[in-house]
Write a protein that holds these residues in place. Structure first.
Motif, PDB file in Angstrom:
ATOM      1  N   ILE A 179      -5.772  -1.907 -10.838  1.00  0.00           N
ATOM      2  CA  ILE A 179      -6.120  -0.930  -9.780  1.00  0.00           C
ATOM      3  C   ILE A 179      -6.750  -1.442  -8.761  1.00  0.00           C
ATOM      4  O   ILE A 179      -6.690  -1.086  -7.564  1.00  0.00           O
ATOM      5  N   LYS A 180      -7.679  -2.395  -8.964  1.00  0.00           N
ATOM      6  CA  LYS A 180      -8.431  -3.258  -7.661  1.00  0.00           C
ATOM      7  C   LYS A 180      -7.453  -3.639  -6.969  1.00  0.00           C
ATOM      8  O   LYS A 180      -7.558  -3.667  -5.766  1.00  0.00           O
ATOM      9  N   ILE A 181      -6.337  -4.470  -7.369  1.00  0.00           N
ATOM     10  CA  ILE A 181      -5.402  -5.183  -6.562  1.00  0.00           C
ATOM     11  C   ILE A 181      -4.745  -4.027  -5.636  1.00  0.00           C
ATOM     12  O   ILE A 181      -4.327  -4.365  -4.490  1.00  0.00           O
ATOM     13  N   SER A 182      -4.449  -3.002  -6.173  1.00  0.00           N
ATOM     14  CA  SER A 182      -3.782  -2.020  -5.555  1.00  0.00           C
ATOM     15  C   SER A 182      -4.186  -1.395  -4.455  1.00  0.00           C
ATOM     16  O   SER A 182      -3.946  -1.196  -3.465  1.00  0.00           O
ATOM     17  N   LYS A 183      -5.916  -1.110  -4.580  1.00  0.00           N
ATOM     18  CA  LYS A 183      -6.431  -0.528  -3.550  1.00  0.00           C
ATOM     19  C   LYS A 183      -6.610  -1.683  -2.448  1.00  0.00           C
ATOM     20  O   LYS A 183      -6.624  -1.290  -1.217  1.00  0.00           O
ATOM     21  N   ARG A 184      -6.698  -2.901  -2.836  1.00  0.00           N
ATOM     22  CA  ARG A 184      -6.742  -4.086  -1.823  1.00  0.00           C
ATOM     23  C   ARG A 184      -5.388  -4.190  -1.028  1.00  0.00           C
ATOM     24  O   ARG A 184      -5.648  -4.104   0.164  1.00  0.00           O
ATOM     25  N   GLU A 185      -4.268  -4.011  -1.455  1.00  0.00           N
ATOM     26  CA  GLU A 185      -3.393  -3.950  -1.078  1.00  0.00           C
ATOM     27  C   GLU A 185      -3.000  -2.715  -0.194  1.00  0.00           C
ATOM     28  O   GLU A 185      -2.334  -2.880   0.881  1.00  0.00           O
ATOM     29  N   SER A 186      -3.376  -1.518  -0.706  1.00  0.00           N
ATOM     30  CA  SER A 186      -3.613  -0.338   0.097  1.00  0.00           C
ATOM     31  C   SER A 186      -4.252  -0.443   1.136  1.00  0.00           C
ATOM     32  O   SER A 186      -3.857   0.108   2.613  1.00  0.00           O
ATOM     33  N   GLN A 187      -5.418  -1.091   1.322  1.00  0.00           N
ATOM     34  CA  GLN A 187      -6.207  -1.095   2.485  1.00  0.00           C
ATOM     35  C   GLN A 187      -5.369  -2.131   3.400  1.00  0.00           C
ATOM     36  O   GLN A 187      -5.591  -2.053   4.725  1.00  0.00           O
ATOM     37  N   LYS A 188      -4.952  -3.120   3.003  1.00  0.00           N
ATOM     38  CA  LYS A 188      -4.102  -4.139   4.020  1.00  0.00           C
ATOM     39  C   LYS A 188      -2.995  -3.331   4.581  1.00  0.00           C
ATOM     40  O   LYS A 188      -2.853  -3.483   5.810  1.00  0.00           O
ATOM     41  N   ALA A 189      -2.454  -2.642   4.021  1.00  0.00           N
ATOM     42  CA  ALA A 189      -1.226  -1.846   4.725  1.00  0.00           C
ATOM     43  C   ALA A 189      -1.866  -0.718   5.503  1.00  0.00           C
ATOM     44  O   ALA A 189      -1.123  -0.706   6.773  1.00  0.00           O
ATOM     45  N   LYS A 190      -2.902   0.049   5.327  1.00  0.00           N
ATOM     46  CA  LYS A 190      -3.644   0.852   6.370  1.00  0.00           C
ATOM     47  C   LYS A 190      -3.849   0.019   7.411  1.00  0.00           C
ATOM     48  O   LYS A 190      -3.862   0.376   8.709  1.00  0.00           O
ATOM     49  N   GLU A 191      -4.732  -1.226   7.401  1.00  0.00           N
ATOM     50  CA  GLU A 191      -5.023  -1.845   8.440  1.00  0.00           C
ATOM     51  C   GLU A 191      -3.850  -2.457   9.284  1.00  0.00           C
ATOM     52  O   GLU A 191      -3.942  -2.353  10.770  1.00  0.00           O
ATOM     53  N   LEU A 192      -2.654  -2.813   8.673  1.00  0.00           N
ATOM     54  CA  LEU A 192      -1.383  -3.254   9.392  1.00  0.00           C
ATOM     55  C   LEU A 192      -0.842  -2.110  10.102  1.00  0.00           C
ATOM     56  O   LEU A 192      -0.356  -2.090  11.331  1.00  0.00           O
ATOM     57  N   GLU A 193      -0.901  -0.927   9.563  1.00  0.00           N
ATOM     58  CA  GLU A 193      -0.202   0.280  10.314  1.00  0.00           C
ATOM     59  C   GLU A 193      -0.951   0.668  11.486  1.00  0.00           C
ATOM     60  O   GLU A 193      -0.563   0.876  12.351  1.00  0.00           O
ATOM     61  N   GLU A 194      -2.528   0.558  11.326  1.00  0.00           N
ATOM     62  CA  GLU A 194      -3.385   0.778  12.454  1.00  0.00           C
ATOM     63  C   GLU A 194      -3.091  -0.043  13.545  1.00  0.00           C
ATOM     64  O   GLU A 194      -3.128   0.104  14.820  1.00  0.00           O
ATOM     65  N   GLN A 195      -2.854  -1.301  13.374  1.00  0.00           N
ATOM     66  CA  GLN A 195      -2.671  -2.253  14.265  1.00  0.00           C
ATOM     67  C   GLN A 195      -1.285  -2.284  14.779  1.00  0.00           C
ATOM     68  O   GLN A 195      -1.255  -2.338  16.302  1.00  0.00           O
ATOM     69  N   LEU A 196      -0.178  -1.744  14.350  1.00  0.00           N
ATOM     70  CA  LEU A 196       0.960  -1.518  14.839  1.00  0.00           C
ATOM     71  C   LEU A 196       1.045  -0.397  15.585  1.00  0.00           C
ATOM     72  O   LEU A 196       1.654  -0.310  16.696  1.00  0.00           O
ATOM     73  N   LYS A 197       0.258   0.616  15.318  1.00  0.00           N
ATOM     74  CA  LYS A 197       0.177   1.852  16.314  1.00  0.00           C
ATOM     75  C   LYS A 197      -0.659   1.403  17.406  1.00  0.00           C
ATOM     76  O   LYS A 197      -0.310   2.075  18.480  1.00  0.00           O
ATOM     77  N   ARG A 198      -1.770   0.513  17.306  1.00  0.00           N
ATOM     78  CA  ARG A 198      -2.493   0.089  18.517  1.00  0.00           C
ATOM     79  C   ARG A 198      -1.417  -0.725  19.319  1.00  0.00           C
ATOM     80  O   ARG A 198      -1.794  -0.704  20.532  1.00  0.00           O
ATOM     81  N   ASP A 199      -0.770  -1.313  18.877  1.00  0.00           N
ATOM     82  CA  ASP A 199       0.396  -2.183  19.674  1.00  0.00           C
ATOM     83  C   ASP A 199       1.430  -1.619  20.187  1.00  0.00           C
ATOM     84  O   ASP A 199       2.253  -2.186  20.748  1.00  0.00           O
ATOM     85  N   LYS A 200       1.525  -0.209  19.997  1.00  0.00           N
ATOM     86  CA  LYS A 200       2.670   0.763  20.153  1.00  0.00           C
ATOM     87  C   LYS A 200       3.895   0.207  19.314  1.00  0.00           C
ATOM     88  O   LYS A 200       4.966   0.505  20.244  1.00  0.00           O
ATOM     89  N   VAL A 201       4.116  -0.181  18.669  1.00  0.00           N
ATOM     90  CA  VAL A 201       5.223  -0.738  18.022  1.00  0.00           C
ATOM     91  C   VAL A 201       5.742   0.526  17.159  1.00  0.00           C
ATOM     92  O   VAL A 201       7.024   0.673  17.032  1.00  0.00           O
ATOM     93  N   ILE A 202       4.777   1.194  16.641  1.00  0.00           N
ATOM     94  CA  ILE A 202       5.502   2.336  15.768  1.00  0.00           C
ATOM     95  C   ILE A 202       4.666   3.769  16.329  1.00  0.00           C
ATOM     96  O   ILE A 202       3.512   3.456  17.063  1.00  0.00           O
ATOM     97  N   GLU A 203       5.078   4.857  16.316  1.00  0.00           N
ATOM     98  CA  GLU A 203       4.616   5.967  16.814  1.00  0.00           C
ATOM     99  C   GLU A 203       4.408   6.941  15.465  1.00  0.00           C
ATOM    100  O   GLU A 203       4.555   6.918  14.457  1.00  0.00           O
ATOM    101  N   ASP A 204       3.319   7.748  15.597  1.00  0.00           N
ATOM    102  CA  ASP A 204       2.782   8.739  14.797  1.00  0.00           C
ATOM    103  C   ASP A 204       3.841   9.380  14.103  1.00  0.00           C
ATOM    104  O   ASP A 204       4.654  10.100  14.107  1.00  0.00           O
TER     105      ASP A 204
END
Length: 67
Positions: free
Chosen positions: A42-67
């Motif tokens: 569970i701890k590892i899963s939460k950590r990986e989920s947080q990394k995925a959210k950060e990557l998604e936010e970064q890609l949104k900021r860089d306009k690579v993906i749209e909402d």
């Protein structure tokens, strides 16, 4: 009929109840280990989920993906 006979072969209830002690200790050890492994996963899963959210936010900021 044959099935109930086959199941009775594996049933064994000892008169001396101290024979349950090793099984109880083994069960306790594996149960505690299972709890620790479950919490670790569970701890590892939460950590990986947080990394995925950060990557998604970064890609949104860089306009690579749209909402």
């Amino acid at each position: 009929m044959l099935t109930s006979f086959m199941l009775q072969l594996f049933l064994y209830f000892p008169e001396d109840k101290t024979e349950y002690i090793p099984a109880g200790i083994t069960f306790a050890i594996f149960f505690i280990a299972a709890i620790f492994v479950f919490r670790y996963i569970i701890k590892i899963s939460k950590r990986e989920s947080q990394k995925a959210k950060e990557l998604e936010e970064q890609l949104k900021r860089d306009k690579v993906i749209e909402d």
